[in-house]
Design an enzyme around this catalytic site. Sequence first.
Site, PDB file in Angstrom:
ATOM      1  CG  ASP A  12      -3.796  -1.738 -22.259  1.00 45.89           C
ATOM      2  OD1 ASP A  12      -3.069  -2.744 -22.556  1.00 45.89           O
ATOM      3  OD2 ASP A  12      -4.870  -1.194 -23.047  1.00 45.89           O
ATOM      4  CG  ASP A 137      -0.720  -5.728 -24.430  1.00 43.58           C
ATOM      5  OD1 ASP A 137      -1.461  -6.454 -24.024  1.00 43.58           O
ATOM      6  OD2 ASP A 137      -1.127  -4.713 -25.263  1.00 43.58           O
ATOM      7  CD  GLU A 138      -4.847  -6.417 -21.364  1.00 47.65           C
ATOM      8  OE1 GLU A 138      -5.858  -6.609 -20.377  1.00 47.65           O
ATOM      9  OE2 GLU A 138      -4.923  -5.974 -22.334  1.00 47.65           O
TER      10      GLU A 138
END
Length: 403
Positions: A12, A137-138
Site C-alpha cells: 500500500d 495505489d495498492e
Amino acid sequence: MSALPRRIAHLDMDAFYASVELLRYPQLRGLPVVIGGGRRPADEELLAAHGADALHEIPVAAFPRLRDYVGRGVITTATYAARSFGVGSAMGLMKAAKLCPDAILLPVDFDQYRHYSRLFKAEIRQLAPVMEDRGVDEVYIDFGAAEGGQEEGGRVLAARLQAAILAATGLTCSIGVAPNKLLAKMASEFNKPNGISLLHETDLEAAIWPLPCRKINGIGPKTDDRLQAFGIATIGELAARAPEWLREHFGNSYGAWLHEAAQGRDERPVQGHGEPVSISRETTFGRDLHAVHDKAELGAIFTRLCERLAADLERKGYVGRTIGIKIRYDNFKTATRDHSVECHTADARTIRALAGQCLKRVPLDRRLRLLGVRVGSLARPGQQAVADSLPERQQPGLFDGWA
DNA sequence: TCTGGGGTCCTTTTCCTT
DNA sequence: TCTGAAGGAAAAGGACCC
C-alpha cells in the site's frame, strides 16, 4: 499441504496522492493540504501566473485556500496536518472550509497519480512477477512465486521492494506479508508509513482478534452497524459467534464469509491478470438540474459523457454490449437502468442513442444532481457494429429534447 | 449538513420462455 | 387464450473499495 506456507503480500503506497503532490510542491510539506474538487490548470499556466521557472518556486501564498472554494465537491485526501483540524476523506469541501479555512486546496490530478502508479508497479513486476492490481495505489503480490519471497517470512523481499520503489519514485510504501490476502491487507496497515509487518497463522488471536470488525476488508459501515447492534465490536467477538448464527442473520453467503474472515481464512489466489467488467463516466453537476427546465444543458452534458466514454473504450481497446445510465436525484436517491443489445459497440452516437432509451425508463420529475453512462459486457473489438439493433422510432416523450 | 468518480460483486426483482 | 410453475437471464439496487 504444501511444503511451505503461502506467503502473500499487500503493498500500500503511503498517503499516495498527497505524497505525489508533495514531490511536485515540496514547499507545502508540513502544511495543511486538502486534495479534491475542481480542475487543475496546466503546469505552464501555473508557472506563468506566478512568474516561476519551476513548480517548487511557486510561493506558498499563491496557492488557493479552502476558504475561497465555492461549489460542490468532496475531499479525496488530506495531509496529516490538515487531518488534525478534523477534515478527512469524503468530507464536503464547504464543510471542511469551516473547519480549516486556511488549508491549501489542490485539485486532483489523476494523470500524475496514474503516472506514478505505473512507475511503482513496474518496479514490483521486476522483482515479483505475480502481482494483482487493486487500484492506483495498492497491489497484492504472491511472494511464493518470487525470488526471496520466503526468506525471513518475506521480510527480505519486502525490504527489496521498498528500496526499489523509493529509488524509482521517491515514494514510500507499507507492506504486510501473511498467509493470505485478507490478513496481508490488514497487516500492511500495522506499521505505516514505510513499514513492513509479518503475520503468521499463530498471530491471529493476538494481532487480529482485538481489532474492530471494520478493519476487515469487506465489512463496511452498514454491516458494522448491524454487528454493533448485536454487541459485536471486535473481530474476536465475531469469531466467537457460531457460523449458523451468522448465516441466519447475515444470509448464507455473507454469513459464511464473515465466519471465515473472522477466523483469518481466505483462499483467494493472487490474480496476475484482470479484465475490467465495465467502464463508465459520470459527473455531478454544479447545481441540480431539471429535465425540462435545463434540457439544453443536460443534453450537452449527456452527449459529452458519451463521447468521453467512447474515447475511454477506444483508448483501452474495448467494446461493450450492455449500455446503462445512472442518475442521482437531489435527494441523493440513485436509479440505474441498462439495456443489452446483440452487437458490441464503442461508438459515441450509438452509446448515446441506447443510453437515451434507458433514460426514458426512469422518472425525471425531480431535479438531478448526477448523470452517468456505463458500458458493460465488455469484449475486445472485432464484433459487428450495433447500429442495426437500434430501435427504429423513439417513443415520443417529454424528455426527447435531451434524452 | 454534506455527501466525487471510478470500479467490483452480490442479492433481489423482473422478465422471458417453456 | 388463460393460468401457473419453474428456471434462467437480465435488470436493478445496494454494499463496499480506493
